[in-house]
Design a protein around this motif. Sequence first.
Motif, PDB file in Angstrom:
ATOM      1  N   TYR A 165       0.834  -1.193   0.000  1.00 19.10           N
ATOM      2  CA  TYR A 165       0.000   0.000   0.000  1.00 19.10           C
ATOM      3  C   TYR A 165       0.873   1.249   0.000  1.00 19.10           C
ATOM      4  CZ  TYR A 165      -3.692  -3.267   1.176  1.00 19.10           C
ATOM      5  OH  TYR A 165      -4.569  -4.320   1.139  1.00 19.10           O
ATOM      6  N   GLY A 166       0.362   2.290  -0.631  1.00 16.49           N
ATOM      7  CA  GLY A 166       1.065   3.563  -0.647  1.00 16.49           C
ATOM      8  C   GLY A 166       0.096   4.688  -0.916  1.00 16.49           C
ATOM      9  N   LEU A 167       0.561   5.909  -0.658  1.00 21.31           N
ATOM     10  CA  LEU A 167      -0.271   7.073  -0.915  1.00 21.31           C
ATOM     11  C   LEU A 167       0.572   8.170  -1.542  1.00 21.31           C
ATOM     12  CD1 LEU A 167       0.575   9.386   1.349  1.00 21.31           C
ATOM     13  CD2 LEU A 167      -0.860   8.016   2.841  1.00 21.31           C
ATOM     14  N   HIS A 168      -0.134   9.152  -2.111  1.00 18.68           N
ATOM     15  CA  HIS A 168       0.518  10.354  -2.637  1.00 18.68           C
ATOM     16  C   HIS A 168      -0.313  11.552  -2.226  1.00 18.68           C
ATOM     17  CE1 HIS A 168       2.718  13.087  -5.193  1.00 18.68           C
ATOM     18  NE2 HIS A 168       3.452  12.100  -5.662  1.00 18.68           N
ATOM     19  N   SER A 306      -4.676  -0.732  -9.153  1.00 18.91           N
ATOM     20  CA  SER A 306      -4.796  -1.342  -7.831  1.00 18.91           C
ATOM     21  C   SER A 306      -5.705  -2.565  -7.892  1.00 18.91           C
ATOM     22  CB  SER A 306      -5.363  -0.339  -6.829  1.00 18.91           C
ATOM     23  OG  SER A 306      -4.492   0.771  -6.666  1.00 18.91           O
ATOM     24  N   ALA A 307      -5.485  -3.490  -6.982  1.00 16.10           N
ATOM     25  CA  ALA A 307      -6.333  -4.681  -6.884  1.00 16.10           C
ATOM     26  C   ALA A 307      -7.661  -4.315  -6.222  1.00 16.10           C
ATOM     27  CB  ALA A 307      -5.627  -5.770  -6.080  1.00 16.10           C
ATOM     28  N   ASP A 308      -8.759  -4.803  -6.784  1.00 19.19           N
ATOM     29  CA  ASP A 308     -10.083  -4.426  -6.283  1.00 19.19           C
ATOM     30  C   ASP A 308     -10.242  -4.706  -4.787  1.00 19.19           C
ATOM     31  OD1 ASP A 308     -10.686  -3.631  -8.823  1.00 19.19           O
ATOM     32  OD2 ASP A 308     -12.156  -5.217  -9.231  1.00 19.19           O
ATOM     33  N   ASP A 309      -9.801  -5.872  -4.358  1.00 21.46           N
ATOM     34  CA  ASP A 309      -9.958  -6.232  -2.952  1.00 21.46           C
ATOM     35  C   ASP A 309      -9.179  -5.288  -2.050  1.00 21.46           C
ATOM     36  OD1 ASP A 309     -10.751  -8.045  -0.752  1.00 21.46           O
ATOM     37  OD2 ASP A 309      -8.614  -8.484  -0.684  1.00 21.46           O
ATOM     38  N   CYS A 310      -8.010  -4.862  -2.512  1.00 21.64           N
ATOM     39  CA  CYS A 310      -7.180  -3.953  -1.714  1.00 21.64           C
ATOM     40  C   CYS A 310      -7.764  -2.543  -1.702  1.00 21.64           C
ATOM     41  CB  CYS A 310      -5.754  -3.949  -2.257  1.00 21.64           C
ATOM     42  SG  CYS A 310      -4.915  -5.556  -2.116  1.00 21.64           S
ATOM     43  N   VAL A 311      -8.350  -2.122  -2.824  1.00 19.78           N
ATOM     44  CA  VAL A 311      -9.034  -0.823  -2.841  1.00 19.78           C
ATOM     45  C   VAL A 311     -10.190  -0.839  -1.847  1.00 19.78           C
ATOM     46  CG1 VAL A 311     -10.343   0.822  -4.236  1.00 19.78           C
ATOM     47  CG2 VAL A 311      -8.396  -0.378  -5.245  1.00 19.78           C
ATOM     48  N   ALA A 312     -10.966  -1.918  -1.865  1.00 17.47           N
ATOM     49  CA  ALA A 312     -12.091  -2.031  -0.934  1.00 17.47           C
ATOM     50  C   ALA A 312     -11.613  -1.981   0.515  1.00 17.47           C
ATOM     51  CB  ALA A 312     -12.855  -3.329  -1.202  1.00 17.47           C
ATOM     52  N   HIS A 313     -10.470  -2.615   0.788  1.00 12.54           N
ATOM     53  CA  HIS A 313      -9.909  -2.593   2.138  1.00 12.54           C
ATOM     54  C   HIS A 313      -9.524  -1.170   2.547  1.00 12.54           C
ATOM     55  CE1 HIS A 313      -7.412  -3.264   5.601  1.00 12.54           C
ATOM     56  NE2 HIS A 313      -6.352  -2.814   4.957  1.00 12.54           N
ATOM     57  N   TYR A 342       5.473  -2.229  -8.314  1.00 14.68           N
ATOM     58  CA  TYR A 342       5.162  -3.091  -7.172  1.00 14.68           C
ATOM     59  C   TYR A 342       3.849  -3.837  -7.425  1.00 14.68           C
ATOM     60  CZ  TYR A 342       8.574  -0.177  -4.611  1.00 14.68           C
ATOM     61  OH  TYR A 342       9.705   0.483  -4.193  1.00 14.68           O
ATOM     62  N   LEU A 343       2.873  -3.099  -7.969  1.00 11.44           N
ATOM     63  CA  LEU A 343       1.552  -3.696  -8.192  1.00 11.44           C
ATOM     64  C   LEU A 343       1.558  -4.741  -9.298  1.00 11.44           C
ATOM     65  CD1 LEU A 343      -0.701  -0.521  -7.846  1.00 11.44           C
ATOM     66  CD2 LEU A 343      -0.370  -2.361  -6.182  1.00 11.44           C
TER      67      LEU A 343
END
Length: 395
Positions: A165-168, A306-313, A342-343
């Motif tokens: 996970y990461g952010l900007h 991004s992976a859908d499941d990870c976005v939902a998380h 990474y993704l």
Amino acid sequence: MSQANALQPLLAAGQRMESELVDFRRDLHRNPELSMQESETAAKVADRLRAIGFEIKTGVGGHGIVAELSGGKPGKTIALRADMDALPIEEESGVPFASGRPGVMHACGHDAHTTMLLGAARILAERKDEINGSVRFLFQSAEEINRGARLMIEEGALDGVDEIYGLHNLPTLAVGKVATRYGSLMGSVDRFEISLTGKGGHGAIPDQSIDPVVAASAIVMGLQTAVSREISPFDPVVVTVGSVQAGDTYNVIPHRASMVGTIRTFSPRVQSTMQERITRIAGQIAEAYRCKAEVDYVEMTPVLVSADDCVAHVERTVEAVIGADNRIEAAPTLAGEDFSLYLQNVPGCFFWLGSGPLEGAEHAYGLHHPKFRIEEDCLPLGASLLAAVALNRLT
């Protein structure tokens, strides 16, 4: 205990360390370092991590740092990533802690990202026993030149990682807001360089020369047909020539000319076809002007998906920490990010964190602008959200 109640202490933990985070970020901002030159920044990060109690690995992918936090029970390994490099821009922000290095500036907020991840590391270290699994912290160099992530991966930074996970930060989004998106969030990044060879001569006798400047001008315009006439209008693509170099004086037709540019797409399929298009169009136009063209084409980073499941998380976590009203859908952008590499290797999610003023954020100076600045309230929030994303996945 509800998810919101379980995660609220993380928000409070970030807020308690706000002054410390602000001081650290301002020090980094005052002392920016370009890609692959982040030795001082990395040393400061390493000192903070050791003070928290981490054993770290330095010099990963340039000046990158890897730190791992093992929890009280076995489980997944979640990676959190921040970038550390600055840009070759002369700062005009006017802040009292502006860059002290001429021509170098944290104009993309990587100083803030580094600070947030350090804050998250400290928050999670204090809750080590609650973690089922491990959290790996990746402090990456050279994002701005699209080298750091690739080098980190080659040196094993993702080995054993289950999700990342990461952010900007985003100065055109108000502080306190988060933006997420399913599917393509950011574009691919390709780089091309075209070298033209003609026949130099006197500017007053063009018939005895072969002018590469005229050929270069035609190629700049002709490259746009790769988008307008060969690609569906439903597939966004940008072809930009950022630099054209030729000649040294007014009365000489140069022997050579060159140009360098970038291509951005939202489709891996389209990205895979662009090298052939650029090479063909440049070569045939050059031939029409009696010049020879050589094309060097590099696919630098893929589309960021991004992976859908990870976005939902992430969405569930954000809503639990700051409320559903503070999460919005992100608009896609053709700006690139090497987090996409990474993704390609493990599932994960990349999201935007608002760093702009509460009023009029949409009019704030954007990323890579010499007057770029952030609202520092985003620092403790970013640290808390990164920590919450990891902890919520590992409990």
